[in-house]
Scaffold this active site. Structure first.
Site, PDB file in Angstrom:
ATOM      1  N   HIS A  63       0.854  -1.191   0.000  1.00  0.00           N
ATOM      2  CA  HIS A  63       0.000   0.000   0.000  1.00  0.00           C
ATOM      3  C   HIS A  63       0.889   1.241   0.000  1.00  0.00           C
ATOM      4  CE1 HIS A  63      -3.807   2.005   1.916  1.00  0.00           C
ATOM      5  NE2 HIS A  63      -3.145   2.862   1.164  1.00  0.00           N
ATOM      6  N   HIS A  65       1.408   5.185  -2.150  1.00  0.00           N
ATOM      7  CA  HIS A  65       0.880   6.146  -3.121  1.00  0.00           C
ATOM      8  C   HIS A  65       1.958   6.931  -3.850  1.00  0.00           C
ATOM      9  CE1 HIS A  65      -3.312   5.809  -1.675  1.00  0.00           C
ATOM     10  NE2 HIS A  65      -2.745   5.615  -0.498  1.00  0.00           N
ATOM     11  N   ASP A 255       4.838   3.562  11.251  1.00  0.00           N
ATOM     12  CA  ASP A 255       5.783   4.684  11.152  1.00  0.00           C
ATOM     13  C   ASP A 255       6.033   5.317  12.511  1.00  0.00           C
ATOM     14  OD1 ASP A 255       3.338   5.889  11.545  1.00  0.00           O
ATOM     15  OD2 ASP A 255       3.529   7.346   9.925  1.00  0.00           O
ATOM     16  N   GLY A 256       5.332   4.823  13.557  1.00  0.00           N
ATOM     17  CA  GLY A 256       5.506   5.370  14.891  1.00  0.00           C
ATOM     18  C   GLY A 256       4.692   6.623  15.124  1.00  0.00           C
ATOM     19  N   HIS A 258       1.255   7.068  13.179  1.00  0.00           N
ATOM     20  CA  HIS A 258      -0.146   6.672  13.029  1.00  0.00           C
ATOM     21  C   HIS A 258      -0.628   5.806  14.189  1.00  0.00           C
ATOM     22  CE1 HIS A 258       0.313   8.199   8.966  1.00  0.00           C
ATOM     23  NE2 HIS A 258      -0.989   8.137   8.844  1.00  0.00           N
ATOM     24  N   ASP A 281       1.953   3.247   3.160  1.00  0.00           N
ATOM     25  CA  ASP A 281       0.870   4.166   2.784  1.00  0.00           C
ATOM     26  C   ASP A 281       1.470   5.532   2.417  1.00  0.00           C
ATOM     27  OD1 ASP A 281      -1.703   4.998   2.211  1.00  0.00           O
ATOM     28  OD2 ASP A 281      -2.325   5.255   4.306  1.00  0.00           O
ATOM     29  N   ALA A 320      -2.685  12.926   6.572  1.00  0.00           N
ATOM     30  CA  ALA A 320      -3.023  12.860   5.149  1.00  0.00           C
ATOM     31  C   ALA A 320      -2.039  11.936   4.437  1.00  0.00           C
ATOM     32  CB  ALA A 320      -2.997  14.260   4.536  1.00  0.00           C
TER      33      ALA A 320
END
Ligand SMILES: [Zn+2]
Length: 400
Positions: A63, A65, A255-256, A258, A281, A320
């Site tokens: 996942h 982008h 990522d520590g 989220h 992500d 975001a």
């Protein structure tokens, strides 16, 4: 290909397998495959001294982008190649390019760009097929997805998109929407992985979703319901349902930012390492300095701010997308969730490979598998990356 360059002996490495870390022993690569682990003879091979670094299976990001200043929604082959090369520098050897909710025409342009980019992608992480994130989401859980494009599943529309591209391998949707179960069955029939995402479902709806083919929770905890009350009665949300239903795999943005340490530990404890896929992500600012950036396409994306190691909406009410790289996920999962290194690596390699049904050819250092390999140090800083037998990062400037 020069036959000399097609053979490699990786020596003086600490080899990470799904089960343990092996000190000593070599890994032999020929024609893009791992042909031996241990000691053997191989003529005319290039010897690569790992200098005591870890030799790990390459990371598989289900996942993502963007990165390196590009987003897949830019819709150009150049954007795809930039992202593949950027993430390869951080140890990703295979990835699933992911879209955002958008106009159907922009989506189709991105699918075209995928087809073109795949043919010429020799210097970056391999492409495993496309992930469509949306547009069939619950408005109440849209997060940073553009509300203008969110709608209920429309069979005519999704059949057309699936017919248009044979390269779609996964699709994320909210299972409680009208038509979402039929959508899940359609995906299952076509061999496309169906994932729960941006959803306000309750337990019974999640069970129905699993019965209709949904098997993965997209960015677990983000944009999904937890326990809720309706007229005094409590209902289990998606989060509790995913814990209860063993068969559901989870994506974790480790990522520590989220997810804090206790939640990473809880996921590890309840779901177990074989159900966890670490994902970035990441949006376009991954691998770039902090500051202003754009979420989505350059043409009509949202302005965001990158600070504190994450992308935020300008009013700072919501994240975001992340700017994580795969090596950061492994480091964070090891350090914050107190997971042994070989298991953190497994959640970034073998488990995602199994989820995509490609674990017979990718995901671990084993004879017969693709030579997707990474060298990194104790801090998980990547020194060297090989994708299917091609050195795409690090050259000889590693270890020694
Ligand atoms: Zn996403």
């Amino acid at each position: 290909m020069d036959p000399l360059m097609a053979r490699y002996i990786l020596t003086n490495a600490r080899i990470i397998t799904p089960f343990r870390i092996l000190d000593g022993g070599n890994v032999y690569v020929e024609d893009g495959k791992i042909v031996h682990v241990g000691e053997t003879d191989m003529a005319d091979a290039q010897v690569i001294d790992a200098g005591g670094c870890y030799l790990s299976p390459g990371f598989i990001d289900l996942h993502v982008h963007g990165g390196g200043g590009a987003d897949f929604m830019d819709g150009t082959p150049e954007a795809f190649l930039t992202i593949a090369e950027t993430h390869a520098r951080y140890g990703t050897t295979a990835l699933v390019p992911t879209t955002l909710t958008a106009e159907t025409d922009d989506l189709l342009a991105t699918l075209d760009a995928y087809t073109a980019a795949r043919r010429v992608n020799t210097r970056g992480a391999a492409f495993l097929g496309m992930h469509l994130e949306g547009p069939y989401f619950a408005l109440s859980q849209r997060g940073a997805q553009d509300p203008r494009y969110i709608r209920n599943p429309d069979p005519a529309e999704y059949q057309r998109i699936l017919d248009y591209s044979p390269d779609i391998v996964r699709w994320s949707a909210a299972p409680e929407l009208p038509g979402a179960l039929a959508f899940g069955r359609c995906l299952k029939e076509r061999g496309v992985l169906a994932a729960l995402a941006h959803t306000d479902a309750v337990y019974d709806e999640v069970v129905a979703a699993v019965e209709s083919g949904y098997s993965l929770a997209t960015h677990f905890y983000s944009a999904m319901s937890g326990v809720m009350r309706r007229n005094a009665f409590r209902y289990a949300g998606v989060i509790e349902s995913v814990y209860l239903l063993d068969e559901i795999d989870v994506e974790v943005i480790a990522d520590g930012v989220h997810l804090p340490a206790p939640l990473l530990k809880l996921i590890y404890k309840v779901k177990g390492i074989d159900r966890i896929a670490l994902i970035t992500d990441a949006m376009r600012a991954a691998g770039m300095p902090p500051g202003e950036s754009i979420l989505g396409s350059e043409k009509n994306g949202l302005r965001v701010i990158v600070e504190d190691g994450v992308a935020k909406l300008p009013d700072r009410t919501s994240f975001a997308g992340s700017v994580a790289t795969a090596n950061r996920l492994v480091r964070t999962f090891r350090d914050l969730a107190a997971v042994p290194l070989h298991e953190a690596v497994r959640a970034a390699s073998l488990t995602p490979a199994r989820i995509m049904g490609i674990d017979t050819r990718k995901g671990s250092i084993a004879v017969g598998k693709d030579a997707d390999l990474v060298l990194f140090d104790e801090n998980i800083d990547v020194r060297w990356t090989m994708v299917e037998g091609r050195v795409v990062f690090g050259g000889r400037a590693h270890g020694a």
